[in-house]
Write a protein that holds these residues in place. Sequence first.
Motif, mmCIF file in Angstrom:
data_model
loop_
_atom_site.group_PDB
_atom_site.id
_atom_site.type_symbol
_atom_site.label_atom_id
_atom_site.label_comp_id
_atom_site.label_asym_id
_atom_site.label_seq_id
_atom_site.Cartn_x
_atom_site.Cartn_y
_atom_site.Cartn_z
ATOM 1 N N UNK A 304 15.612 -13.197 120.411
ATOM 2 C CA UNK A 304 14.754 -13.915 119.432
ATOM 3 C C UNK A 304 15.584 -14.075 118.459
ATOM 4 N N UNK A 305 15.839 -15.436 117.736
ATOM 5 C CA UNK A 305 16.696 -15.443 116.365
ATOM 6 C C UNK A 305 15.526 -16.491 115.699
ATOM 7 N N UNK A 306 15.467 -15.857 114.451
ATOM 8 C CA UNK A 306 14.515 -16.611 113.457
ATOM 9 C C UNK A 306 14.420 -16.219 111.902
ATOM 10 N N UNK A 307 13.646 -16.841 111.164
ATOM 11 C CA UNK A 307 13.786 -16.596 109.653
ATOM 12 C C UNK A 307 12.646 -16.413 109.023
ATOM 13 N N UNK A 308 12.100 -15.544 108.380
ATOM 14 C CA UNK A 308 11.117 -15.273 107.892
ATOM 15 C C UNK A 308 11.104 -15.670 106.142
ATOM 16 N N UNK A 309 10.206 -16.857 105.809
ATOM 17 C CA UNK A 309 10.191 -17.216 104.566
ATOM 18 C C UNK A 309 8.825 -16.887 103.814
ATOM 19 N N UNK A 310 9.026 -16.044 102.900
ATOM 20 C CA UNK A 310 7.660 -15.482 102.120
ATOM 21 C C UNK A 310 7.954 -16.589 100.632
ATOM 22 N N UNK A 311 6.859 -17.165 100.339
ATOM 23 C CA UNK A 311 6.750 -17.893 99.215
ATOM 24 C C UNK A 311 6.186 -17.276 97.989
ATOM 25 N N UNK A 312 6.976 -17.103 96.998
ATOM 26 C CA UNK A 312 6.391 -16.476 95.783
ATOM 27 C C UNK A 312 5.082 -16.930 95.360
ATOM 28 N N UNK A 313 4.194 -15.979 95.666
ATOM 29 C CA UNK A 313 2.769 -16.227 95.383
ATOM 30 C C UNK A 313 2.234 -15.492 94.283
ATOM 31 N N UNK A 314 1.143 -15.086 94.016
ATOM 32 C CA UNK A 314 0.561 -14.323 92.830
ATOM 33 C C UNK A 314 0.921 -12.978 92.794
ATOM 34 N N UNK A 315 1.885 -12.534 91.634
ATOM 35 C CA UNK A 315 2.414 -11.428 91.565
ATOM 36 C C UNK A 315 3.376 -11.011 92.618
ATOM 37 N N UNK A 316 4.069 -11.961 93.231
ATOM 38 C CA UNK A 316 4.894 -11.644 94.394
ATOM 39 C C UNK A 316 6.137 -12.231 94.304
ATOM 40 N N UNK A 317 7.226 -11.644 94.721
ATOM 41 C CA UNK A 317 8.748 -12.476 94.651
ATOM 42 C C UNK A 317 8.843 -12.877 96.162
ATOM 43 N N UNK A 318 9.325 -14.188 96.191
ATOM 44 C CA UNK A 318 9.603 -14.759 97.338
ATOM 45 C C UNK A 318 10.942 -14.198 97.677
ATOM 46 N N UNK A 319 10.915 -14.366 99.372
ATOM 47 C CA UNK A 319 12.261 -13.639 100.006
ATOM 48 C C UNK A 319 12.336 -14.593 101.145
ATOM 49 N N UNK A 320 13.701 -14.375 101.777
ATOM 50 C CA UNK A 320 14.233 -15.180 102.894
ATOM 51 C C UNK A 320 14.724 -14.239 103.858
#
Length: 330
Positions: A304-320
Amino acid sequence: MTARRRAGLCSLLCMFGCMTQSIPTFAQTAPAPPPALSTQESMSDAWWTGPMLANSAETLPPGHFLFEPYLYDIRTPHTDSFGSRTYILYGLVNNLSIGLIPVFGYNKVSNGPNSSGVGLGDWQLQAQYRLTKFHEGSWVPTVAIQLQETLPTGKYDQLGNRPADGLGSGTYTTTVAINSQTYFWLPNGRILRTRLDISESFSHSAHVKGVSVYGTDEAFRGSVKPGNGFFADLAFEYSLTERWVLATDFTYGHNDNTRVTGLDFADPSNVPFPQTVRVNSGSSSAFGIAPAIEYNWTPAIGVLLGTRIIFGGHNNVGSVTPAIALNYVY
C-alpha cells in the motif's frame, strides 16, 4: 459522548449516507450482489491489503499470522517525524486474534537538535474478537470488538537539551474500539468494500520530570493527565482489478483537555520559592483524509502507498504523512 464528538461522528455517518445514496438501487436494498451476472466479481477474485488507517473487523484463522510493517513521515511545520509501526497479529482461536505493535521513531527538527538516534515509541498490545461475519445476501456486516493497551515504552521526559528525543507519552492508555466491514457490488460488477471503525481511549496519569513532550522545562517536577480520545474512521476500497485497489479513509478525531500540574524550581525573578504550574491544553479536534493505492501480488501479500492529510482543526496542527506498508498473511 460530547456534542463535538457527536458532530464529528455525525459528519462521517452523513458522508457514508450520501455516498451509499449514490450507489444504484440494488446496492441500497442490500449490501449483497444482485443475481449472478457474467461480469460479476466474486469475493475470492478481489484481493486487498486494507486501507491506510481503518482496522479490519476480521480475525485470523487459528495458527495464522499477519505481518504488516508501515514506514511513514509525519510532516508538520519545522518537524519531520520519521517512524515505523508494525502489526504482528496471530489467530489464537476461532474469532480471536491477538498481537503486538512495535513502534520506532526519529525526529528531524528545523529549530533545534534532531533526535540523538532512532528510539522506541509507545508499543501496543492488541486483542480482537469477531462478533459477526458478512455473508453474501445478508445485511449483517462483519463486526468485531477490539481492545488495545498502549505501553509507555517511549522516552517522554528528562530530555535535557534534546526535546526531539521525546517519542512517547509516558502513560498507559486503554483503547476500546468497534470495527465493522461490509461489501457492495457496483453496476460494473466490481466490489466496494467499506469499513467504519469507532474507538475511545482512556489514559492514566504519569510523573513528569524536566524537559518533556508536554512543554515543561528542566526545573519542572510534577505530573500529566491526558484527556480521553475519540476517533472515527470511514474507509472505502474499490476493487479496480483483481490486483489493484483504490482506497480512501475519512477520519475525525477529538481529544479532551490534557492537564499538567507541578512545581517549577527555576528562579528567573529571584522568587525564593518554587512556582506552582498548572497548564491545560484545552480540547482539540480535526478531520483528515487518507487516499491510497494497493497492489496485491497474491491474495496473501500486497503493498500500500498512501498519504494521510490532517487538516488543522480546533487547537490542532495540520500534518501530511506519506506512508508505505507491506501486508503479508501466512
